[in-house]
Scaffold this motif. Structure first.
Motif, mmCIF file in Angstrom:
data_model
loop_
_atom_site.group_PDB
_atom_site.id
_atom_site.type_symbol
_atom_site.label_atom_id
_atom_site.label_comp_id
_atom_site.label_asym_id
_atom_site.label_seq_id
_atom_site.Cartn_x
_atom_site.Cartn_y
_atom_site.Cartn_z
ATOM 1 N N LEU A 159 -99.485 59.980 67.298
ATOM 2 C CA LEU A 159 -99.896 59.156 68.419
ATOM 3 C C LEU A 159 -99.086 59.518 69.362
ATOM 4 C CD1 LEU A 159 -100.772 56.526 65.558
ATOM 5 C CD2 LEU A 159 -102.511 57.652 67.110
ATOM 6 N N CYS A 160 -98.168 60.161 69.165
ATOM 7 C CA CYS A 160 -97.098 59.959 69.847
ATOM 8 C C CYS A 160 -97.095 60.562 71.056
ATOM 9 C CB CYS A 160 -95.467 59.552 69.809
ATOM 10 S SG CYS A 160 -95.195 58.319 68.860
ATOM 11 N N SER A 161 -97.606 62.806 70.400
ATOM 12 C CA SER A 161 -97.909 62.928 71.784
ATOM 13 C C SER A 161 -99.142 62.973 72.614
ATOM 14 C CB SER A 161 -98.078 64.458 70.679
ATOM 15 O OG SER A 161 -100.147 63.746 70.207
ATOM 16 N N LEU A 162 -100.063 62.135 72.070
ATOM 17 C CA LEU A 162 -101.562 61.542 72.813
ATOM 18 C C LEU A 162 -101.383 61.111 73.956
ATOM 19 C CD1 LEU A 162 -103.743 60.245 69.334
ATOM 20 C CD2 LEU A 162 -103.889 62.960 70.748
ATOM 21 N N ARG A 163 -102.519 61.281 74.795
ATOM 22 C CA ARG A 163 -101.790 60.893 76.483
ATOM 23 C C ARG A 163 -103.819 60.672 76.458
ATOM 24 N NH1 ARG A 163 -97.950 61.112 75.537
ATOM 25 N NH2 ARG A 163 -96.342 61.720 77.000
ATOM 26 N N SER A 164 -103.609 58.979 77.499
ATOM 27 C CA SER A 164 -105.187 59.149 78.035
ATOM 28 C C SER A 164 -105.299 59.040 79.263
ATOM 29 C CB SER A 164 -105.719 57.377 77.464
ATOM 30 O OG SER A 164 -107.161 57.516 77.813
ATOM 31 N N PHE A 165 -105.716 59.987 80.035
ATOM 32 C CA PHE A 165 -105.685 60.601 81.215
ATOM 33 C C PHE A 165 -103.996 59.981 82.292
ATOM 34 C CE2 PHE A 165 -109.975 59.454 81.062
ATOM 35 C CZ PHE A 165 -110.515 59.997 81.698
ATOM 36 N N GLY A 166 -102.975 60.834 81.420
ATOM 37 C CA GLY A 166 -101.649 60.369 81.277
ATOM 38 C C GLY A 166 -100.402 59.230 80.995
ATOM 39 N N VAL A 167 -101.624 58.568 80.388
ATOM 40 C CA VAL A 167 -100.965 57.332 80.211
ATOM 41 C C VAL A 167 -100.917 57.848 77.956
ATOM 42 C CG1 VAL A 167 -100.455 55.312 79.730
ATOM 43 C CG2 VAL A 167 -101.868 55.976 81.615
ATOM 44 N N PRO A 168 -99.566 57.268 77.745
ATOM 45 C CA PRO A 168 -98.538 57.307 76.745
ATOM 46 C C PRO A 168 -99.490 56.557 75.854
ATOM 47 C CG PRO A 168 -96.913 57.427 77.790
ATOM 48 C CD PRO A 168 -98.037 56.934 79.180
ATOM 49 N N TYR A 169 -100.122 57.045 74.699
ATOM 50 C CA TYR A 169 -101.490 56.323 74.024
ATOM 51 C C TYR A 169 -100.468 55.239 73.165
ATOM 52 C CZ TYR A 169 -105.043 56.391 70.404
ATOM 53 O OH TYR A 169 -106.792 55.453 70.091
#
Length: 530
Positions: free
Chosen positions: A474-484
């Motif tokens: 989850l910490c590695s995920l991004r949504s359009f560059g924003v941390p998840y």
């Protein structure tokens, strides 16, 4: 009475007039030939379908000009075409205000300036060199007018197909809040947003996606509130899409998301206009797709899927309690079967003696280990849930409830599973329905089986290992560059006021830090006081 003899016309002048008449007739013939060629090409390319209507008309009485109105039956509004196009074209131009001799060019000018009274009018210049714009206009539901002697085609906005009206969303039910929901018509959806935000900074950027479908998509945001970098990223990702057709917003979601190999959704979708407006006011960007009631909102954070529009319509303490309940239900639906397997298989010493004796007595006649029990019951419940969704609405709910009761009771009586396992699986299933968003609930349903395997293999240590891997993912995920996991990782203190805990509206003075743009102030309302 003696008549005055008519003066003789000089032979040179007579030949000149005859030559002019021949040239005029030749030009008129060439113009008609151009219109007929255009209609022949259109009929050849798209006109063989019975729903393509080509209505040829004659304009004027003294000087007759040929014209053609082309539209698709079923996509265009026939009444609008009749009243705003055909009636206005079939006029007697002898009563016009033109003082000079009526010519075809003047008739065309008159039509452009006075006759075409439709609200949406666009001129397609030199359409004979490229018919794609004409075809795209016709097949999208608008009408095209071709006039003899003019190299311009006239696009008239006449979309008017049958569609579903504004109804209450079926996938997101609220106790308190607006009852209107998006429809399959993008124009209706933009109006539902526009009526809630009366701001000139609200922007709808149109874009066509799909080589065959040419689906209309609108990038929606509020200037100065939205982050320009996120808007540019959304625009760039949409322009990169190269596909035959976009049939639903799920196509767009899968083609623009940051991470493909993850069970968690990184693009938020909703049927509720108030949820989209709330996201726009926080600085997010909405993506409206024609043909679907589900609107995409980016960037989407993990906590975003634990929130609901109703949280902002209730008091702050009630909303906070409900959010805590949702997070607790999320953890229950994820870990309950795995925890039961781990405790009953490896860590019996953690249970009170009375409870341990009761569980042992129940499992005495069960031939399978706890892991096989859990997998069997979970798969059975998933099948029942899917069957209840796909079956006719009148019998779907009855099949789900009756099937679960009958199968659960029969399985216990047959000695295939223990009664405690039925309780555990039922609690897990009920907890999964508490999550507001369906796509996040599906993610939990998939991960649950992974945690069950870890629990059956390593016990509680396997569950802890799975949680560490899950949090790291989850910490590695991004949504359009924003941390998840924003605002928890990275930790943003100011944004905790609208995370799991929701403070009062008067204290929500700023927008999310890493999402919004230049205008970061939400409100300056003072604390209410008597």
């Amino acid at each position: 009475m003696k008549k005055t003899p008519r003066p003789l016309i000089p032979l040179s002048k007579w030949k000149s007039n005859e030559k002019d008449n021949k040239n005029h007739a030749k030009q008129k013939s060439e113009k008609s030939h151009l219109l007929s060629e255009s209609l022949a090409k259109i009929k050849k390319d798209i006109g063989h379908s019975p729903d393509i209507i080509i209505r040829e008309v004659k304009i004027g009485t003294v000087e007759i000009v040929l014209a053609a109105v082309i539209y698709v039956d079923g996509l265009a509004d026939k009444d609008l075409i009749h009243h705003t196009i055909l009636q206005n074209l079939m006029i007697d131009l002898r009563e016009t205000r033109l003082q000079e001799e009526i010519t075809s060019q003047k008739i065309i000018q008159q039509i452009k300036e006075f006759s075409l009274s439709a609200g949406e009018l666009e001129i397609i210049k030199n359409y004979q060199t490229d018919y794609e714009k004409v075809y795209e206009t016709i097949l999208s539901g608008d009408s095209v007018i071709l006039i003899d002697g003019s190299s311009e085609a006239y696009k008239i906005g006449t979309k008017g197909w049958e569609g579903r009206g504004v109804e209450e969303p079926t996938s997101e039910q609220l106790v308190r809040g607006p009852k209107d929901g998006f429809t399959e018509n993008i124009r209706t959806n933009t109006s539902l947003i526009r009526r809630r935000i009366n701001d000139i900074n609200l922007v709808f950027e149109p874009i066509k996606v799909g080589k065959r479908s040419k689906t209309e998509i609108a990038i929606t945001y509020i200037k100065e509130i939205a982050n320009d970098k996120i808007v540019d990223e959304v625009r760039e990702r949409l322009e990169r899409i190269d596909i035959d057709a976009i049939l639903e917003s799920g196509y767009v979601e899968s083609l623009i998301q940051d991470e493909t190999y993850t069970p968690f959704p990184t693009v938020y979708n909703t049927e509720r206009p108030d949820a989209v407006v709330g996201g726009l006011l926080e600085g997010r960007v909405a993506i409206l797709v024609d043909g679907t009631p589900f609107v995409l909102v980016v960037p989407a954070l993990f906590i975003h899927f634990m929130q609901s529009s109703e949280d902002y319509y209730q008091r702050a303490d009630i909303s906070t309690l409900i959010r805590l309940l949702r997070v607790g239900a999320f953890l229950l639906s994820l870990l309950t079967p795995a925890a039961y397997i781990a405790v009953t298989t490896y860590h019996q010493e953690m249970l009170p003696t009375t409870l341990l004796v009761s569980l042992t007595a129940q499992r005495e006649g069960v031939p399978f280990p706890a892991f096989i029990e859990a997998v069997f019951m979970e798969l059975t419940f998933e099948i029942l849930r899917e069957a209840g969704i796909r079956m006719p609405r009148a019998v779907g709910a009855a099949i789900s409830i009756v099937g679960a009761l009958v199968l659960g009771q029969a399985a216990v009586e047959a000695g295939l599973v223990s009664a405690t396992m039925v309780i555990v699986v039922s609690l897990t299933a009920i907890a999964s329905f508490v999550t507001p968003k369906f796509n996040m609930a599906i993610s939990v349903r998939m991960l649950r089986f992974g945690f069950m395997i870890l629990a059956a293999t390593f016990g509680l240590f396997g569950i802890i290992l799975g949680l560490i891997i899950l949090i790291a993912h989850l910490c590695s995920l991004r949504s359009f560059g924003v941390p998840y996991l924003l605002p928890f990782a990275p930790f943003v203190l100011k944004d905790q006021k609208d995370g799991i805990i929701r403070l009062s509206l008067w204290s929500l003075k700023t927008r999310p830090k890493l999402v919004s743009g230049k205008d970061n102030v939400r409100e300056n309302t003072p604390k209410p006081s008597p």
